[in-house]
Scaffold this motif. Structure first.
Motif, PDB file in Angstrom:
ATOM      1  N   LEU A  87     -31.788  11.446  18.262  1.00 15.86           N
ATOM      2  CA  LEU A  87     -30.987  12.324  17.405  1.00 15.86           C
ATOM      3  C   LEU A  87     -31.421  13.786  17.537  1.00 15.86           C
ATOM      4  O   LEU A  87     -31.190  14.587  16.636  1.00 15.86           O
ATOM      5  N   GLU A  90     -28.870  16.437  16.755  1.00 11.63           N
ATOM      6  CA  GLU A  90     -27.943  16.044  15.691  1.00 11.63           C
ATOM      7  C   GLU A  90     -28.579  16.315  14.333  1.00 11.63           C
ATOM      8  O   GLU A  90     -29.010  15.389  13.660  1.00 11.63           O
ATOM      9  N   PHE A  92     -27.511  16.868  11.409  1.00 14.36           N
ATOM     10  CA  PHE A  92     -26.975  16.153  10.251  1.00 14.36           C
ATOM     11  C   PHE A  92     -27.420  14.699  10.264  1.00 14.36           C
ATOM     12  O   PHE A  92     -27.775  14.131   9.248  1.00 14.36           O
ATOM     13  N   MET A  93     -27.384  14.096  11.448  1.00 13.99           N
ATOM     14  CA  MET A  93     -27.776  12.689  11.541  1.00 13.99           C
ATOM     15  C   MET A  93     -29.273  12.524  11.275  1.00 13.99           C
ATOM     16  O   MET A  93     -29.714  11.481  10.816  1.00 13.99           O
ATOM     17  N   GLN A  94     -30.057  13.563  11.579  1.00 10.19           N
ATOM     18  CA  GLN A  94     -31.493  13.505  11.259  1.00 10.19           C
ATOM     19  C   GLN A  94     -31.696  13.386   9.747  1.00 10.19           C
ATOM     20  O   GLN A  94     -32.571  12.662   9.293  1.00 10.19           O
ATOM     21  N   ILE A  95     -30.861  14.104   8.976  1.00  9.36           N
ATOM     22  CA  ILE A  95     -30.974  14.001   7.516  1.00  9.36           C
ATOM     23  C   ILE A  95     -30.704  12.565   7.099  1.00  9.36           C
ATOM     24  O   ILE A  95     -31.471  11.960   6.348  1.00  9.36           O
ATOM     25  N   PHE A  96     -29.606  11.997   7.624  1.00 15.78           N
ATOM     26  CA  PHE A  96     -29.263  10.616   7.285  1.00 15.78           C
ATOM     27  C   PHE A  96     -30.385   9.666   7.678  1.00 15.78           C
ATOM     28  O   PHE A  96     -30.775   8.796   6.908  1.00 15.78           O
ATOM     29  N   ALA A  97     -30.873   9.821   8.911  1.00 14.61           N
ATOM     30  CA  ALA A  97     -31.847   8.863   9.431  1.00 14.61           C
ATOM     31  C   ALA A  97     -33.146   8.927   8.644  1.00 14.61           C
ATOM     32  O   ALA A  97     -33.684   7.887   8.238  1.00 14.61           O
ATOM     33  N   GLY A 100     -32.596   7.547   5.314  1.00 12.28           N
ATOM     34  CA  GLY A 100     -32.513   6.087   5.415  1.00 12.28           C
ATOM     35  C   GLY A 100     -33.895   5.464   5.475  1.00 12.28           C
ATOM     36  O   GLY A 100     -34.167   4.449   4.824  1.00 12.28           O
TER      37      GLY A 100
ATOM     38  N   GLN B   7     -18.856  15.033  18.986  1.00 13.27           N
ATOM     39  CA  GLN B   7     -19.313  14.073  17.987  1.00 13.27           C
ATOM     40  C   GLN B   7     -19.489  14.722  16.631  1.00 13.27           C
ATOM     41  O   GLN B   7     -19.282  14.096  15.613  1.00 13.27           O
ATOM     42  N   TRP B  73     -17.001  13.742  -2.564  1.00 16.10           N
ATOM     43  CA  TRP B  73     -18.161  14.334  -1.868  1.00 16.10           C
ATOM     44  C   TRP B  73     -17.736  14.811  -0.477  1.00 16.10           C
ATOM     45  O   TRP B  73     -18.145  15.866   0.002  1.00 16.10           O
ATOM     46  N   GLY B  81     -19.019  20.169   5.887  1.00 13.36           N
ATOM     47  CA  GLY B  81     -20.322  20.017   6.526  1.00 13.36           C
ATOM     48  C   GLY B  81     -21.499  20.474   5.686  1.00 13.36           C
ATOM     49  O   GLY B  81     -22.562  20.777   6.218  1.00 13.36           O
ATOM     50  N   PHE B  83     -24.131  19.156   3.442  1.00 13.03           N
ATOM     51  CA  PHE B  83     -24.647  17.846   3.053  1.00 13.03           C
ATOM     52  C   PHE B  83     -25.380  17.911   1.735  1.00 13.03           C
ATOM     53  O   PHE B  83     -26.598  17.975   1.693  1.00 13.03           O
ATOM     54  N   HIS B 217     -17.538  24.261   9.122  1.00 14.90           N
ATOM     55  CA  HIS B 217     -18.373  23.133   9.535  1.00 14.90           C
ATOM     56  C   HIS B 217     -18.752  23.265  11.014  1.00 14.90           C
ATOM     57  O   HIS B 217     -19.905  23.091  11.393  1.00 14.90           O
ATOM     58  N   LEU B 275     -22.896  10.011  -0.032  1.00 12.83           N
ATOM     59  CA  LEU B 275     -22.874  10.369   1.385  1.00 12.83           C
ATOM     60  C   LEU B 275     -23.172   9.162   2.259  1.00 12.83           C
ATOM     61  O   LEU B 275     -22.668   9.081   3.381  1.00 12.83           O
ATOM     62  N   LEU B 276     -23.893   8.197   1.726  1.00 18.70           N
ATOM     63  CA  LEU B 276     -24.141   6.966   2.479  1.00 18.70           C
ATOM     64  C   LEU B 276     -22.817   6.232   2.745  1.00 18.70           C
ATOM     65  O   LEU B 276     -22.525   5.832   3.875  1.00 18.70           O
ATOM     66  N   LEU B 279     -20.827   8.177   5.250  1.00 18.38           N
ATOM     67  CA  LEU B 279     -21.327   8.037   6.630  1.00 18.38           C
ATOM     68  C   LEU B 279     -20.895   6.710   7.217  1.00 18.38           C
ATOM     69  O   LEU B 279     -20.446   6.640   8.367  1.00 18.38           O
ATOM     70  N   VAL B 283     -17.726  10.117   8.144  1.00 17.36           N
ATOM     71  CA  VAL B 283     -17.833  11.423   7.487  1.00 17.36           C
ATOM     72  C   VAL B 283     -16.716  12.330   7.990  1.00 17.36           C
ATOM     73  O   VAL B 283     -16.447  12.393   9.179  1.00 17.36           O
ATOM     74  N   LEU B 323     -28.195   2.834   6.928  1.00 13.72           N
ATOM     75  CA  LEU B 323     -28.114   4.287   7.075  1.00 13.72           C
ATOM     76  C   LEU B 323     -28.745   4.716   8.399  1.00 13.72           C
ATOM     77  O   LEU B 323     -28.169   5.499   9.160  1.00 13.72           O
ATOM     78  N   ALA B 327     -26.659   6.158  11.629  1.00  9.52           N
ATOM     79  CA  ALA B 327     -27.004   7.477  12.149  1.00  9.52           C
ATOM     80  C   ALA B 327     -27.293   7.381  13.641  1.00  9.52           C
ATOM     81  O   ALA B 327     -26.964   8.283  14.418  1.00  9.52           O
ATOM     82  N   ARG B 331     -22.153   7.263  14.694  1.00 13.22           N
ATOM     83  CA  ARG B 331     -22.187   8.531  13.968  1.00 13.22           C
ATOM     84  C   ARG B 331     -20.858   8.879  13.332  1.00 13.22           C
ATOM     85  O   ARG B 331     -20.800   9.622  12.378  1.00 13.22           O
TER      86      ARG B 331
END
Lengths: 296, 350
Positions: A87, A90, A92-97, A100, B7, B73, B81, B83, B217, B275-276, B279, B283, B323, B327, B331
């Motif tokens: 990631l 990425e 944004f995906m780092q925040i999610f990961a 998580g 992406q 949300w 964008g 978060f 975003h 947000l979960l 995602l 998203v 999650l 991710a 994605r």
């Protein structure tokens, strides 16, 4: 005067705890440029590691660092290699990961322990040093000493060794560092490992001070964020002094205002610093304004 | 334009860049209204079929509520964008406003939705003003801290919030009080809220504001250079999102008839769940959050019901794992994956 001095001592000892917890977070941010939301959970895992070593092997928490810290180093390397490296570009995906991972670790421990609170005892933590009216628990003093040693050690390592210079090169410009023959992925893995190991060390040293609970990481992560934003993301001395500033603020706010409101005070300080000096007191200027620059 | 940019794009725009063969597929607001009406009809049939099963109705009420909250949300988080991890605060404001007005002055919750919405929007704009200069993870940290501060304040000012003991709302059944003996009316209210949020989200997405938000975003500097007032766009999106979240909080309070800080300001169970769900569904897509909620909430209540007693935290344990996996591997969420598969199918046929 005695009360005032006592608050200062309490604040400094608390600052030592916050500084130690922030060191790993800040190292990971500074080098890998990832905000690790799961850092508090790594501290929590360190605490449970200390408990487990005591329970299974009968080790004193301070000795169990020899086992727990390498384990967390390995965990950190695994997280970086298999979760965060894919990631890299990425944010944004780092925040999610990482969030998580936070939820995952916290609830894994909750599921295993069934929410029972544990405490870890050490012979050393029973010793109280008294100077005049001021009583200081030895275990808190050890934390304070450790954060000083870690800050000096990290600074020496980053500025005076070849490997440290390589890490700083990666921090400044990934692409050029790669052209100079530095293995960027390896540097990231080792850095994340060291960051996680520092969290583990913090966890071990804090285990005799706090009652263990799966949610305890949440207390540390917000403090650590406040510390690094205040001190400046990515700066070793920033985390060091930021920890003391937050610790002193908390001690004074807790005494003169109300112990329940200390988090609210942090947030005000946090917002004020962001507005007045967005780069923090020692930080990489503009990092939070421009976001994390994408590098490859 | 490289691969990662595609992406990161909101799905509404992604069709234009992906592959090059697919036509840019942009629907109008009217088309979306038709789809939302169809969704509403479908859920109405579902409610009718299960009208006498309290367990299913309860699950559906929660599913629709969280679908609506995640859709709300998504307006600022997905389209724009930004978060936010702090939407639990606006949720709590809605919950406490309605609870207080009902508890102390017997104001009908239907009326107190409006002050709840307004208050949530005002607070959202006030706290977002300084924090919107932060980007990406820093914005997330600041909003996470905001949620924590709200928790502290809600526990401290117990004259307004009942403090840690919480507020138990009196049971006086009646349409005016939004208190019912059966679960069916609650589920109907939640469907209504879901449809309203979908209409608002569709209106935003297919209107000028939606394109501005998506531009912000994708590239904030480019958006600014193109003459978009970035801060104003973000604040407007946040205000709309927070207002809807405030309604959700009020409905939640009336459904549970109990409000306390660990319930409404729980970061994992409320703030992050929005947000979960988004995602996992997708998203930035209009129907992604709905899809995510349809999967996640029943899964979670099933896990909680079957394993929650023996293994505490099992539901969140699995959500945390999901999650990380989403991710890493999905994605664009389920909706994005389905959309990609559909476009590949169409591409192969033509």
């Amino acid at each position: 005067m005695a009360a005032f001095l006592n608050i200062v001592i309490v604040g400094l000892l608390l600052g030592g705890i916050y500084g130690l917890v922030s060191m790993g977070l800040n190292l990971i941010f500074g080098v890998v440029r990832i905000v690790n939301f799961a850092q508090g959970e790594l501290v929590m895992l360190g605490m449970y590691g200390a408990y487990l070593s005591w329970f299974l092997l009968g080790l004193d928490p301070y000795v169990s660092a020899l086992v727990v810290v390498p384990c967390l180093f390995v965990l950190g390397v695994i997280i970086q290699r298999f979760v965060l490296q894919p990631l890299q570009n990425e944010p944004f995906m780092q925040i999610f990961a990482t969030f998580g991972l936070l939820i995952l670790f916290q609830n894994a421990v909750l599921a295993i322990t069934r929410g029972t609170g544990y405490s870890v005892h050490s012979e050393l933590s029973r010793i109280v040093i008294s100077v005049g009216d001021i009583n200081v628990n030895l275990s808190r003093l050890i934390v304070l000493a450790t954060v000083i040693v870690v800050a000096i050690g990290a600074n020496w390592f980053l500025h005076s060794t070849m490997y440290g210079k390589a890490v700083r090169a990666v921090t400044q410009d990934r692409r050029s560092a790669r052209l100079m023959g530095i293995n960027v992925e390896l540097a990231f893995m080792l850095t994340f490992g060291v960051g996680a190991a520092l969290a583990g060390l913090a966890g071990v040293l804090l285990a005799p001070i706090y009652t263990l609970s799966p949610q305890i990481g949440g207390n540390f992560i917000l403090a650590a964020f406040a510390v690094v934003v205040l001190g400046g993301l990515g700066s070793v001395w920033g985390a060091f002094f930021g920890g003391f500033i937050i610790g002193l603020i908390e001690a004074f706010a807790g005494y003169y205002l109300s112990p329940e409101l200390k988090h609210a005070i942090w947030f005000l300080v946090f917002i004020a610093v962001l507005i007045v000096r967005p780069g923090g007191l020692f930080g990489i200027a503009g990092a939070e304004e421009v976001g994390l620059r994408e590098q490859d | 334009m490289n691969k990662t940019d595609i992406q990161a794009m909101p799905a509404g725009l992604a069709g234009a860049g992906a592959g090059g063969t697919a036509r840019p597929k942009v629907t109008t607001f009217a088309t979306e209204l038709g789809r939302i009406a169809a969704i509403g009809l479908f859920f109405a049939v579902c409610l009718f079929l299960f009208r006498s099963d309290p367990f299913i109705l309860n699950m559906m009420a929660y599913t629709f509520l969280f679908a609506a909250l995640s859709t709300s949300w998504n307006i600022i988080g997905g389209f724009g964008g930004q978060f936010s991890l702090g939407h639990g605060v606006f949720f709590a404001i809605g919950a406490y406003t309605t609870a207080n007005l009902y508890f102390h002055w017997q104001v009908s919750p239907w009326l107190s939705l409006i002050p709840g919405m307004i208050l949530a929007s005002i607070v959202a704009v006030a706290v977002s003003w300084p924090t919107f200069r932060l980007k990406g993870p820093f914005f997330a940290i600041a909003t996470l801290a905001l949620n924590e501060v709200a928790f502290v304040l809600a526990t401290y000012f117990d004259s307004v919030t009942g403090g840690p003991r919480g507020m138990l709302l009196p049971f006086k059944a009646g349409l005016v009080n939004m208190v019912f003996t059966s679960r069916l009316p609650y589920a109907i209210i939640m469907v209504g809220f879901l449809l309203i949020s979908l209409v608002v989200a569709a209106y935003v997405l297919r209107g000028r504001l939606g394109y501005y938000l998506q531009a912000v975003h994708l590239d904030e500097d480019a958006a600014r250079a193109a003459g978009i007032d970035v801060l104003k766009v973000k604040l407007t999106g946040m205000a709309i999102s927070a207002a809807l979240t405030g309604i959700g909080g009020a409905l939640f309070a009336m459904y549970l008839r109990f409000v306390d800080p660990p319930t409404v300001l729980n970061i994992q169970d409320i703030g992050v769940k929005f947000l979960l769900i988004a995602l996992i569904g997708g998203v930035g897509t209009l129907y992604g959050p709905l899809l995510g909620a349809l999967l996640i909430i029943p899964l979670e209540s099933y896990l909680r019901a079957t394993l929650g007693g023996t293994i505490p935290g099992i539901n969140l344990l699995i959500l945390g794992g999901l999650l990380v996996l989403f991710a890493l591997f999905m994605r664009r969420g389920i909706f994005g994956a389905l959309q990609g598969a559909w476009e590949r199918y169409r591409g192969a046929r033509s």
